[in-house]
Design a protein around this motif. Sequence first.
Motif, mmCIF file in Angstrom:
data_model
loop_
_atom_site.group_PDB
_atom_site.id
_atom_site.type_symbol
_atom_site.label_atom_id
_atom_site.label_comp_id
_atom_site.label_asym_id
_atom_site.label_seq_id
_atom_site.Cartn_x
_atom_site.Cartn_y
_atom_site.Cartn_z
ATOM 1 N N ALA A 162 2.785 8.073 -10.418
ATOM 2 C CA ALA A 162 4.055 7.971 -9.726
ATOM 3 C C ALA A 162 4.251 6.505 -8.873
ATOM 4 C CB ALA A 162 4.597 9.016 -9.159
ATOM 5 N N ALA A 163 3.810 6.093 -8.377
ATOM 6 C CA ALA A 163 3.420 5.298 -7.410
ATOM 7 C C ALA A 163 2.928 3.774 -8.179
ATOM 8 C CB ALA A 163 2.715 5.007 -6.205
ATOM 9 N N MET A 164 1.812 4.447 -8.953
ATOM 10 C CA MET A 164 1.986 3.004 -10.022
ATOM 11 C C MET A 164 3.411 2.420 -10.702
ATOM 12 S SD MET A 164 -0.608 1.774 -8.639
ATOM 13 C CE MET A 164 -2.402 2.621 -7.869
ATOM 14 N N THR B 232 5.124 21.103 -0.083
ATOM 15 C CA THR B 232 5.752 19.769 0.937
ATOM 16 C C THR B 232 4.990 18.172 1.247
ATOM 17 O OG1 THR B 232 4.378 20.343 3.126
ATOM 18 C CG2 THR B 232 6.372 22.147 2.653
ATOM 19 N N ALA B 233 5.919 17.386 1.443
ATOM 20 C CA ALA B 233 5.120 16.180 1.050
ATOM 21 C C ALA B 233 5.919 15.229 1.937
ATOM 22 C CB ALA B 233 4.275 15.739 -0.013
ATOM 23 N N VAL B 234 5.209 14.040 2.294
ATOM 24 C CA VAL B 234 5.599 12.665 2.831
ATOM 25 C C VAL B 234 4.837 11.232 1.799
ATOM 26 C CG1 VAL B 234 5.932 11.199 5.051
ATOM 27 C CG2 VAL B 234 6.673 13.603 4.936
ATOM 28 N N PHE B 235 6.028 10.963 1.450
ATOM 29 C CA PHE B 235 5.048 9.637 0.689
ATOM 30 C C PHE B 235 6.052 8.688 0.792
ATOM 31 C CE2 PHE B 235 5.295 6.476 -2.378
ATOM 32 C CZ PHE B 235 3.610 6.807 -3.396
ATOM 33 N N GLY B 236 5.218 7.422 1.467
ATOM 34 C CA GLY B 236 5.059 6.474 1.808
ATOM 35 C C GLY B 236 4.554 4.823 1.520
ATOM 36 N N THR B 237 5.672 3.925 1.656
ATOM 37 C CA THR B 237 4.547 2.039 1.120
ATOM 38 C C THR B 237 4.382 2.166 2.728
ATOM 39 O OG1 THR B 237 6.640 1.568 0.387
ATOM 40 C CG2 THR B 237 5.605 2.138 -0.848
ATOM 41 N N LEU B 238 4.169 0.329 2.907
ATOM 42 C CA LEU B 238 2.973 0.087 3.877
ATOM 43 C C LEU B 238 3.582 -1.232 3.387
ATOM 44 C CD1 LEU B 238 0.138 1.190 4.817
ATOM 45 C CD2 LEU B 238 2.415 1.782 5.879
ATOM 46 N N ASP B 239 4.106 -2.706 3.384
ATOM 47 C CA ASP B 239 4.419 -3.760 3.531
ATOM 48 C C ASP B 239 4.257 -5.000 4.207
ATOM 49 O OD1 ASP B 239 5.012 -5.896 1.784
ATOM 50 O OD2 ASP B 239 6.746 -5.553 1.615
ATOM 51 N N PRO B 240 2.315 -5.210 4.535
ATOM 52 C CA PRO B 240 2.690 -6.187 5.493
ATOM 53 C C PRO B 240 2.995 -7.242 5.680
ATOM 54 C CG PRO B 240 0.395 -4.520 4.786
ATOM 55 C CD PRO B 240 1.534 -4.509 3.663
ATOM 56 N N ASP B 241 3.374 -7.892 6.695
ATOM 57 C CA ASP B 241 3.711 -9.882 6.601
ATOM 58 C C ASP B 241 2.709 -9.543 7.575
ATOM 59 O OD1 ASP B 241 4.854 -11.776 6.820
ATOM 60 O OD2 ASP B 241 6.485 -10.665 7.898
ATOM 61 N N PRO C 165 6.923 2.758 -7.036
ATOM 62 C CA PRO C 165 6.279 3.211 -5.679
ATOM 63 C C PRO C 165 7.720 2.938 -4.671
ATOM 64 C CG PRO C 165 6.671 0.860 -5.677
ATOM 65 C CD PRO C 165 7.223 1.168 -7.445
ATOM 66 N N ASP C 166 8.774 3.521 -5.023
ATOM 67 C CA ASP C 166 10.187 3.987 -4.302
ATOM 68 C C ASP C 166 9.865 5.339 -4.165
ATOM 69 O OD1 ASP C 166 12.973 3.802 -3.633
ATOM 70 O OD2 ASP C 166 12.796 5.895 -4.705
ATOM 71 N N PRO C 167 9.866 5.687 -2.659
ATOM 72 C CA PRO C 167 9.397 6.925 -2.015
ATOM 73 C C PRO C 167 10.078 7.740 -2.522
ATOM 74 C CG PRO C 167 9.594 5.616 0.325
ATOM 75 C CD PRO C 167 9.720 4.667 -1.929
ATOM 76 N N VAL C 168 11.155 7.946 -2.521
ATOM 77 C CA VAL C 168 11.897 8.908 -3.616
ATOM 78 C C VAL C 168 11.833 9.304 -5.036
ATOM 79 C CG1 VAL C 168 14.697 9.575 -4.095
ATOM 80 C CG2 VAL C 168 14.339 8.518 -1.383
ATOM 81 N N ALA C 169 11.562 8.076 -5.536
ATOM 82 C CA ALA C 169 11.418 8.372 -6.674
ATOM 83 C C ALA C 169 9.624 8.922 -7.185
ATOM 84 C CB ALA C 169 11.488 6.996 -7.639
ATOM 85 N N TRP D 78 1.254 -1.294 0.037
ATOM 86 C CA TRP D 78 0.289 0.183 -0.080
ATOM 87 C C TRP D 78 0.440 1.110 -0.165
ATOM 88 C CZ3 TRP D 78 -5.425 -0.272 0.017
ATOM 89 C CH2 TRP D 78 -5.362 -2.072 0.502
ATOM 90 N N ALA D 79 0.320 2.131 -0.798
ATOM 91 C CA ALA D 79 1.160 3.557 -0.737
ATOM 92 C C ALA D 79 0.171 4.207 0.052
ATOM 93 C CB ALA D 79 1.530 3.974 -1.794
ATOM 94 N N PHE D 80 0.757 5.532 1.161
ATOM 95 C CA PHE D 80 0.076 7.310 1.294
ATOM 96 C C PHE D 80 1.078 7.862 0.935
ATOM 97 C CE2 PHE D 80 2.894 4.809 3.772
ATOM 98 C CZ PHE D 80 3.949 6.304 4.712
ATOM 99 N N PHE D 81 0.827 8.631 1.370
ATOM 100 C CA PHE D 81 1.261 10.039 0.832
ATOM 101 C C PHE D 81 0.421 11.509 1.862
ATOM 102 C CE2 PHE D 81 -1.093 10.455 -2.654
ATOM 103 C CZ PHE D 81 -2.181 11.323 -3.032
#
Length: 431
Positions: A252-254, A283-292, A257-261, A224-227
Motif C-alpha cells: 500500500a505504501a508503494m 491495531t496499527a500505526v502507519f507513518g511517513t518520514l520526510d527528512p530535510d 504512501p498517505d497514512p490514511v490511505a 521513508w515509511a514505518f508501521f
Amino acid sequence: MCRAGRQPDPHEAGRKDAENAAFAALLEDSAEELYETAPCGYLSTLMDGTIAKVNTTLLGWMGLDRKAVVGRMRFTDLLTVGGRLYHETHFAPLLRMQGEIGGIALELRGAEGARIPVLVSSVLKYGCDGEPLLIRTTVFDARDRRAYEEELLRRKREAEAAREQAEADRVRLQEALATLQQSLLPAMLPDVPGLEAAAHYHTASPDRLGGDFYDLFAIDGGRWAFFLGDVCGKGPQAAALTSLTRYTLRAAAMHDPDPVAALSTLNTVLHERYTGGDPRYCTAVFGTLDPDPSTGRVAVRIAAGGHPPALVLRADGRADFLPTPGGLLVGILPDPRFVSAATVLAPGDTLLLYTDGLTEARTGEDRTSLYGDEALLDFAAGQAGRPARDVIRALTGLLDDFGDGLDDDTALLALGVPAHPAPDPATKNRR
C-alpha cells in the motif's frame, strides 16, 4: 401367664456342639504339618551354614530333594553368586553382631537356573551357656513383589522417557516458533540518513507465536515509511494475519504512501479476507518520514487504527502523546474513519511507538494494577533528549522489571533525530 425363663432346646445345643467340633477339626494340624506346608520357607542351619532342617515349601521352590540338601548343603549353596557375596560380606556379619536380621532381599537358585527373589529373615538360637547353637531362617517368596517393582520401574522409565521426549519436542517447537517469529519481523532496521532507528520485541511466551509487528522501509523521493501494530489472537492464525498485514502495508505504501490511505487499503484487505464467522482485525500505526538535510529536521505524518497514541520525546526534556483520536480497529468495518496527525522531529527529538503489552503490564505486589499511559508518559519524560537506542534500552529494562506481570508480547520502535548530526563522509577526514 408368662414364664420367667426358657429351657434350652436340646436339638439346638447339639447343633452348636457339632459346629464347634467341625471348627476344631480344622485346627488339628500338627506343628510339623504347619511347618512343612507353611506359605513361606523355613530352614535351620548350624553355625557354619550347614542345613539341618528345611520345610517342604522351600524345597518345592528350589526343586530339590530333602536328602540332597539336609546335612549336605549350606544355606549359601542355595543362593546366586551375588547373593552369596552379599551374605558373606553383609548378612552373616550383621547377624552375628545383632543376633537377628530381617527383610533382606536375596536371590535363590531355583530349578534349571531360575532366579527366585526372596526376603530373608534370620535369628540366632543360643544355648544355656549363651553360645549360639544354630540359625533359624524364614524365607518369603518375593516374585510377585519383584514383578510389581519391575513394572513400577518400567513405567517410571517410560514416564521419564516420555517427559524427556516432551521436553525435546518443546525445545524444537520453541526453536521453530522463534524462527517463525523472526521471519515476521525485519532482520535489521535500515540506515535512514539523518535518523537513528531502534526496535525491540519482547516475547511473552516462547511456546506461542505473538501478533505484534513493526517495520521501517524506503518509499519514494528519499521518504521513508514505518508501521507498528498488533493483530488479534495468538498462534499460527495470528502469524498468518501478521504476515498478510505487513506485506499489505508495504504494498500500500508503494502505491499511495498517505497514512490514511495505507490503513484504508489494509482495512479493505482484512475485511474481505476475514468476513464470516471468524473476523480478524488488528491495531496499527502507519507513518511517513520526510527528512530535510538542510535543517536536520524530519517531518512526520501518522495515522492510527485503534492503536495506543505515539509518544514524542523532545530534546528539551518534554514528552507528549501525539493523539489520533477516533481511529477504529483495522478490519472490523467495511469503511472506517482513520485520523491522521503530524509533527516535526528536531535534532534530539524521538518518536516512540509501542504496543499495549507495555501499558497493560500488571504491577504492584498483587499484580492487579495496570502500568497505564500516565506512568509511561512519566517514564518517557525521563528519557527525553536521549538517543533512540538509549530510549529502547531503558524501555527494555522496564519490561524486564515487570517480570511475570508482563504477560503479552510487546513491540517497541523508536525513531530519533541525532542531536549532533553525523559528519559528511566527504569531509570527515579533513583536518
